[in-house]
Design an enzyme around this catalytic site. Structure first.
Site, short mmCIF file in Angstrom:
data_model
loop_
_atom_site.label_atom_id
_atom_site.label_comp_id
_atom_site.label_asym_id
_atom_site.label_seq_id
_atom_site.Cartn_x
_atom_site.Cartn_y
_atom_site.Cartn_z
N LYS A 69 34.75 0.65 -33.77
CA LYS A 69 34.45 -0.04 -32.50
C LYS A 69 33.58 -1.27 -32.75
CE LYS A 69 34.76 4.16 -29.70
NZ LYS A 69 34.04 5.24 -29.03
N GLN B 37 28.88 8.55 -28.02
CA GLN B 37 29.95 9.14 -28.81
C GLN B 37 29.92 10.67 -28.75
OE1 GLN B 37 32.45 7.45 -30.29
NE2 GLN B 37 33.38 9.38 -30.88
N ASP C 145 33.61 4.04 -20.89
CA ASP C 145 34.47 5.16 -21.29
C ASP C 145 35.20 5.76 -20.09
OD1 ASP C 145 34.80 5.76 -23.96
OD2 ASP C 145 32.94 6.86 -24.15
#
Length: 291
Positions: free
Chosen positions: A52, A96, A119
């Site tokens: 990312k 994460q 997200d």
């Protein structure tokens, strides 16, 4: 059979984003900034987060990586999120997953500011998605929609069978594809571990989204001719012929099912690369919303 090439499509999207970022900079506007928080030393998570960061560099984003030790407490992580929520320089951030077992994942996701939740996991954004309101769509479902769109796969009036009901893929895909939208207007059947006569259902499907987490679960005798296959699964299996000792396979028996499919995603190189590309797209959206 047409291969739905996620690797190439993701590269195209990143190039489009980089051009938009260049325009923002040339017009004196803010550069999008994505932050990622990772707790512990999970190898797969570290690899994914590093990817990312590299993707941010490629498109001209600013990025921040916040690495916290395994023993970080839930309270300490919540404090870190509170700081990110009020940092005007950061447009979006992700925490994460998975988190260490002593931390409540749902509590953490609830703490993220919905306006920075690129997200798309916060209940506010999930609710807006379900109501077909403008919001952040979580990256994997967003990527699947984009793949179908760019390859002109017709979904309107089609029968879609979704295998799996996770909050990350199965549930949102079933909602999105049934909605009144360009890539939507389908009749959707969601199947899961309690579904009976599964083969009878999949044989009716024009499109199958396989996100069940069982390697090569979908066999050729479970699909009809000219089906479209979206394989979300990814599992490592031992392979001594490979330098790293393993290969990646999906939830679909690709070699056999591809012979009957009109469109199919490969594993790797299908849905996976799209996920990071759409995370970047959500971050760009978050930045533009603030201007």
């Amino acid at each position: 059979m047409i291969l739905l090439d996620g690797k190439k499509t993701a590269a195209d999207i990143k190039e489009e984003i980089s051009l938009e970022v260049r325009d923002l900079k040339n017009n004196g506007k803010k550069t999008p900034h994505l932050a990622a928080v990772i707790v512990g030393n999970d190898g797969a998570s570290i690899t994914y987060v590093n990817a990312k960061v590299k993707a941010c560099e490629r498109v001209g984003f600013e990025s921040s990586l916040i690495r916290l030790p395994e023993e970080t407490t839930e309270e300490e992580l919540l404090n870190e999120i509170a700081v990110l929520n009020v940092d005007n320089n950061i447009d979006g951030f992700i925490v994460q997953l998975p988190l260490p077992k002593h931390i409540n994942e749902q509590k953490i996701l609830m703490a993220v500011d919905p306006d920075k939740d690129v997200d798309g996991f916060h209940p506010t954004n999930v609710g807006k998605m379900a109501l077909n309101l403008p919001t952040f769509i979580s990256a994997t479902p967003f990527g699947i929609l984009e793949l179908l769109d760019r390859y002109n796969v017709e979904t309107s009036g089609k029968h879609v069978v979704v295998l799996g009901r996770s909050h990350i893929v199965g549930s949102p895909m079933s909602i999105l594809l049934s909605q009144k939208r360009k890539i939507g207007n389908a009749t959707v059947t969601m199947c899961h571990s309690r579904t009976q006569n599964l083969k009878d259902i999949t044989l009716q499907a024009d499109i199958i989204v396989a996100a069940i987490g069982i390697p090569e679960f979908v066999k050729a005798d479970m699909v009809k001719d000219n089906v479209t296959i979206i394989d979300v699964g990814i599992t490592r299996v031992g392979d001594t012929s490979k330098k790293n000792g393993y290969r990646l396979i999906g939830d679909v028996d690709f070699n056999e099912v591809s012979k009957k499919a009109a469109y199919i995603t490969p594993v790797p190189g299908g849905v996976g690369p799209m996920t990071i590309a759409m995370l970047l797209k959500n971050t760009l959206l978050a930045c533009e919303r603030k201007s």
